[in-house]
Scaffold this motif. Sequence first.
Motif, PDB file in Angstrom:
ATOM      1  N   SER A  33       0.801  -1.229   0.000  1.00 45.35           N
ATOM      2  CA  SER A  33       0.000   0.000   0.000  1.00 45.35           C
ATOM      3  C   SER A  33       0.831   1.276   0.000  1.00 45.35           C
ATOM      4  O   SER A  33       0.271   2.373  -0.008  1.00 45.35           O
ATOM      5  CB  SER A  33      -0.902   0.023   1.241  1.00 45.35           C
TER       6      SER A  33
ATOM      7  N   TYR B 251      -5.197   2.719   0.937  1.00 42.95           N
ATOM      8  CA  TYR B 251      -4.674   1.347   0.840  1.00 42.95           C
ATOM      9  C   TYR B 251      -4.333   0.950  -0.586  1.00 42.95           C
ATOM     10  O   TYR B 251      -3.583   0.010  -0.804  1.00 42.95           O
ATOM     11  CB  TYR B 251      -5.687   0.354   1.424  1.00 42.95           C
ATOM     12  N   GLY B 252      -4.915   1.658  -1.544  1.00 43.05           N
ATOM     13  CA  GLY B 252      -4.608   1.287  -2.915  1.00 43.05           C
ATOM     14  C   GLY B 252      -5.575   1.878  -3.919  1.00 43.05           C
ATOM     15  O   GLY B 252      -6.459   2.678  -3.575  1.00 43.05           O
TER      16      GLY B 252
ATOM     17  N   ASN C 297      -6.367  -4.544  -5.907  1.00 42.43           N
ATOM     18  CA  ASN C 297      -5.548  -3.328  -5.844  1.00 42.43           C
ATOM     19  C   ASN C 297      -4.578  -3.319  -7.025  1.00 42.43           C
ATOM     20  O   ASN C 297      -3.543  -3.982  -7.000  1.00 42.43           O
ATOM     21  CB  ASN C 297      -4.780  -3.293  -4.516  1.00 42.43           C
TER      22      ASN C 297
END
Length: 520
Positions: free
Chosen positions: A254, A286-287, A294
């Motif tokens: 991340s 987080y992404g 992701n």
Amino acid sequence: MINRDIARIFNEIAYMIQASGDQRSSFEANAYLRAARSLESLQDDIETIYRSGGKEALMKIPGIGKGIADRIAEYIDSGTIKKYEDLRKNYPIDFETLTKIEGLGPKRILMLYRSIGVKDLNDLKKAIEDHRIRDLPGFGEKSEEILSQSLKIYESSAGRIPLPLGYARAVEIRDYLIQTGLAERIEIAGSTRRMKDTLGDIDILAVTEKPLQMMDAFTSMPKVKSVIAKGEKKSTVALDIGTTCDLRIISRESFGAALQYFTGSKDHNIRMRKIAIDHGMKLNEYGLFRDQENVAAGHDEDYIYRTLGLSYIDPELREDRGELEAAQMGKLPNIVKYDSLNADLCVKFDISKAQDKMRAYGYAYILAYAGSEDERGIFRIRSYTLNRNDSVEGTETTFRCADASSFKDDVDSLIKYIRDGKVRFLTNLDAIGTPGEEKVSKIIEACTASRCSIMIDSKSMRPSSDFLFSLRKNDVRIAIASFAGNPDELSYIRFGIGITRRAWISTDRIDNLLPVEELA
Ligand code: DGT
Ligand code: CA
Ligand code: CA
């Protein structure tokens, strides 16, 4: 040191003279302001200088003449300055704070005091709340409203710390954490990374396999005053410099998304999230997610921008001031890189032995203060180059520089100096007024026409990036100067560079990239 105390008194004397005085006395006020600035940047203790060399030694300091030297001596000898005490009796006003509010100069402050008894910030606040200002001659409803806004801006910026102070500490903390050997990756984020003029707090992100140990190291650093929160993912400490620092531990996958998110600004992020949604994706700390996956996992920030059809946006531009539209069209400004300058355009120390520093900074030449030219705030700077046998040599090339703060009450003379080609650089432009004001526009027009560059004082960060941002569509040239008072302070140049980057100023307008012959 006593230097600061005297500087504060001199500033106050100047405000009191300005408040009461006419055109003639502005001369005297400027002498005090100049002396105050000189004292603030002086490395040595003024008391020691006076005790060992008397008034003659004081008068060797730039910006300090006979009258001022007498006052300094008086203060050191007696602990007070009579002129100051006398003025204070007539003006028991907190000029220092009140002049920090946009739109309030000494004259208006005095007027507020005489008409409705405003002595300090609290009085001003009450007067605005009670609508007692709109009825005063020369004010009106509109200016009461503007004053109310300025007061809010002032209050929201109080408690923030200046970038140079916070930046230095952020770098120290980052380097300290690197030296523990626990960090796989570590970056400074938040407003510090965006090089904002003032910081609310410091934000640091790290990847580590040993979060608990890293948090132990973080919370037990020497300059931590108290631990506000300590957890495995996030800790917050209060620092010695009157601000807090957050350390967040991020997972390896991340990191790019987290760095993008925690760099901000908030407004920039909000727009980014919207652009992601337009692409059928979801962006958070987080992404960058398509469906549940992701797509940015393990990638850097750059990848996130490109995946969303944008060119990479430098942190300094991330304020939602048109950078996202520009990135979509591939039209971001070509801003100057931190290590690419050819010169520092004004320093204030003897650089004849600074060849190591010059080489370290990659400078071909440096311009150094060479004495004031007259009483009007015009000074000369001389160029120094690194010659073949590796020593620093002063050259015949000198330039004239005008300090706009000495021309506050006489803008016409300043414009004439510029139009006549008498000055090559102009410092403290923001002392004249705000960017929209006619007198400021006139000065800028003159500068553009006569090739006088606006000089940035990197040490005091003036003019601010917001000020210069409003000139981004203009052709006026920009000169960056550290105003270093000693070799270590050459590093202040970074903040001047940061100002031009935040202000969208492209490289073709920056004097520091020119060889000295082209400057002249
Ligand atoms: P500061 O500390 O006031 O000088 O300014 P920043 O920008 O460092 O703000 P800070 O420390 O509150 O948060 C760091 C970054 O985290 C911020 O630039 C963007 C992101 N962030 C914080 N709160 C929010 C939020 O409510 N929404 C969004 N989109 N991002 C946020
Ligand atoms: Ca922050
Ligand atoms: Ca924060």
